[in-house]
Motif scaffolding. Sequence first.
Motif, PDB file in Angstrom:
ATOM      1  N   ILE A  79       0.871  -1.178   0.000  1.00  0.00           N
ATOM      2  CA  ILE A  79       0.000   0.000   0.000  1.00  0.00           C
ATOM      3  C   ILE A  79       0.912   1.233   0.000  1.00  0.00           C
ATOM      4  CG2 ILE A  79      -1.648   1.309   1.437  1.00  0.00           C
ATOM      5  CD1 ILE A  79      -2.489  -1.469   2.612  1.00  0.00           C
ATOM      6  N   VAL A  80       0.477   2.275  -0.668  1.00  0.00           N
ATOM      7  CA  VAL A  80       1.232   3.531  -0.611  1.00  0.00           C
ATOM      8  C   VAL A  80       0.477   4.506   0.285  1.00  0.00           C
ATOM      9  CG1 VAL A  80       2.012   5.522  -1.940  1.00  0.00           C
ATOM     10  CG2 VAL A  80       2.377   3.207  -2.817  1.00  0.00           C
ATOM     11  N   HIS A  81       1.191   5.101   1.208  1.00  0.00           N
ATOM     12  CA  HIS A  81       0.602   6.003   2.209  1.00  0.00           C
ATOM     13  C   HIS A  81       1.124   7.421   1.965  1.00  0.00           C
ATOM     14  CE1 HIS A  81       0.331   6.993   6.834  1.00  0.00           C
ATOM     15  NE2 HIS A  81      -0.506   7.719   6.104  1.00  0.00           N
ATOM     16  N   ILE A  82       0.207   8.290   1.585  1.00  0.00           N
ATOM     17  CA  ILE A  82       0.546   9.681   1.237  1.00  0.00           C
ATOM     18  C   ILE A  82      -0.308  10.584   2.123  1.00  0.00           C
ATOM     19  CG2 ILE A  82       0.549  11.384  -0.654  1.00  0.00           C
ATOM     20  CD1 ILE A  82       0.664   8.999  -2.594  1.00  0.00           C
ATOM     21  N   SER A  83       0.228  11.735   2.515  1.00  0.00           N
ATOM     22  CA  SER A  83      -0.563  12.572   3.417  1.00  0.00           C
ATOM     23  C   SER A  83      -0.383  14.063   3.174  1.00  0.00           C
ATOM     24  CB  SER A  83      -0.212  12.245   4.876  1.00  0.00           C
ATOM     25  OG  SER A  83      -1.312  12.542   5.710  1.00  0.00           O
ATOM     26  N   ASP A  84      -1.382  14.802   3.606  1.00  0.00           N
ATOM     27  CA  ASP A  84      -1.300  16.260   3.711  1.00  0.00           C
ATOM     28  C   ASP A  84      -0.765  16.931   2.447  1.00  0.00           C
ATOM     29  OD1 ASP A  84      -1.142  15.014   6.606  1.00  0.00           O
ATOM     30  OD2 ASP A  84      -1.859  17.071   6.829  1.00  0.00           O
ATOM     31  N   THR A  85      -1.565  16.827   1.396  1.00  0.00           N
ATOM     32  CA  THR A  85      -1.188  17.427   0.112  1.00  0.00           C
ATOM     33  C   THR A  85      -1.550  18.912   0.067  1.00  0.00           C
ATOM     34  OG1 THR A  85      -3.277  16.539  -0.730  1.00  0.00           O
ATOM     35  CG2 THR A  85      -1.298  15.263  -1.159  1.00  0.00           C
ATOM     36  N   HIS A  86      -2.597  19.324   0.823  1.00  0.00           N
ATOM     37  CA  HIS A  86      -2.936  20.741   1.029  1.00  0.00           C
ATOM     38  C   HIS A  86      -3.047  21.563  -0.254  1.00  0.00           C
ATOM     39  CE1 HIS A  86      -2.930  21.301   5.486  1.00  0.00           C
ATOM     40  NE2 HIS A  86      -2.225  20.167   5.460  1.00  0.00           N
ATOM     41  N   PHE A  87      -3.749  21.061  -1.258  1.00  0.00           N
ATOM     42  CA  PHE A  87      -3.923  21.817  -2.507  1.00  0.00           C
ATOM     43  C   PHE A  87      -4.830  23.030  -2.284  1.00  0.00           C
ATOM     44  CE2 PHE A  87      -2.982  18.949  -6.385  1.00  0.00           C
ATOM     45  CZ  PHE A  87      -1.887  18.388  -5.760  1.00  0.00           C
ATOM     46  N   LEU A  88      -4.506  24.133  -2.957  1.00  0.00           N
ATOM     47  CA  LEU A  88      -5.356  25.324  -2.991  1.00  0.00           C
ATOM     48  C   LEU A  88      -5.968  25.455  -4.385  1.00  0.00           C
ATOM     49  CD1 LEU A  88      -3.027  27.815  -1.097  1.00  0.00           C
ATOM     50  CD2 LEU A  88      -5.362  27.248  -0.401  1.00  0.00           C
ATOM     51  N   ALA A  89      -7.064  26.208  -4.497  1.00  0.00           N
ATOM     52  CA  ALA A  89      -7.693  26.418  -5.805  1.00  0.00           C
ATOM     53  C   ALA A  89      -6.760  27.212  -6.713  1.00  0.00           C
ATOM     54  CB  ALA A  89      -9.018  27.161  -5.631  1.00  0.00           C
ATOM     55  N   GLY A  90      -6.922  26.981  -8.018  1.00  0.00           N
ATOM     56  CA  GLY A  90      -6.202  27.788  -9.006  1.00  0.00           C
ATOM     57  C   GLY A  90      -4.693  27.624  -8.975  1.00  0.00           C
ATOM     58  N   GLU A  91      -4.230  26.479  -8.507  1.00  0.00           N
ATOM     59  CA  GLU A  91      -2.785  26.198  -8.417  1.00  0.00           C
ATOM     60  C   GLU A  91      -2.029  27.266  -7.623  1.00  0.00           C
ATOM     61  OE1 GLU A  91      -0.637  24.360 -11.726  1.00  0.00           O
ATOM     62  OE2 GLU A  91      -2.489  24.592 -12.886  1.00  0.00           O
ATOM     63  N   GLN A  92      -2.742  27.895  -6.690  1.00  0.00           N
ATOM     64  CA  GLN A  92      -2.041  28.874  -5.848  1.00  0.00           C
ATOM     65  C   GLN A  92      -1.045  28.162  -4.959  1.00  0.00           C
ATOM     66  OE1 GLN A  92      -4.348  31.990  -3.750  1.00  0.00           O
ATOM     67  NE2 GLN A  92      -6.065  30.960  -4.750  1.00  0.00           N
ATOM     68  N   PRO A  93       0.172  28.701  -4.848  1.00  0.00           N
ATOM     69  CA  PRO A  93       1.148  28.069  -3.955  1.00  0.00           C
ATOM     70  C   PRO A  93       0.742  28.223  -2.489  1.00  0.00           C
ATOM     71  CG  PRO A  93       2.092  30.002  -5.081  1.00  0.00           C
ATOM     72  CD  PRO A  93       0.679  29.857  -5.565  1.00  0.00           C
TER      73      PRO A  93
END
Length: 305
Positions: free
Chosen positions: A20-34
Amino acid sequence: MVTSARLEHMAQYGEPQHTIVHISDTHFLAGEQPLYGKVDTDATVRQAMRQLEASGIRPEALVFTGDIADLGEDDAYRRIRGIVEPAAERMGARVLWVMGNHDDRARVRVELLDEQPLTEPVVTSIRLGGLRLIALDTSVPGYHHGELSAEQLEWLRGELATPVPEGTIVALHHPPIPTTVPLMPILELQRQHELADVIRGTDVRGILGGHLHYSTHSLFAGVPVSVAAATCYTMDVAAVRGRLSGLGGGQSFAIVQVYDDRIVHSTVPIGDFPVVSGFDNAFVDRLAALSPEDRLEAFSRHAQP
Ligand SMILES: [Fe+2]
Ligand SMILES: [Fe+2]
């Protein structure tokens, strides 16, 4: 390509039953804002998918333990789904999205799960052959700390009432372990003894968490807990005392390998780093062809100065 059978006869342990691959906390914002105006959240997830696909590892599931979006925006979920799902499909992996304190239940349902925009906790129980994977929802709408309602704990108790052949892994966002990072204890999972009471004595053999943004491991009610670091930024556990510092480096994900009697968690750094040492397939093939004794002589014996 190195075949698993070729490597297996060189090891005391065989291949894991499940990966299994465990990935966390990607925290994307709208509009590809950093994130914080500085972090390209999409780039590390794309890079992680590239690394996984190139590795030849074929996980059965990709588990995202929450804080998928930073502000719960539609576009954030659409974008990460656009990056992750095609890669998961090519690898033959299912995707399990777990709610975090930055996520929005209704939008997760609509954008990631193709469901109606209900605001009930997002929980699920899936099977990977004989292994059960349960996603809990520790989010509290409007807050950043974690809770599990009496109803959700009852649901979990009901699920776990029937053991499965290879046991259960529980995925949740707020990991039930101590942290000494300043302020983070305010945002931990509340009333953890209630979860311990439900888990103790069941077939749960692993807990996957996120939220802390650093890789850490512990025990809870006798069950090993593994927290994957974030893909967006890394919390500095060794920061100057009293300071909370998120670092723009050290992002990683984890490979979870499930054996019949144990689970192995391995941290994978995300990045296109230079290879500074290693052995090619031809070398591995040559060693595989040797007897165990000759292999020790060829690979274990110290080189003469
Ligand atoms: Fe987070
Ligand atoms: Fe979080």
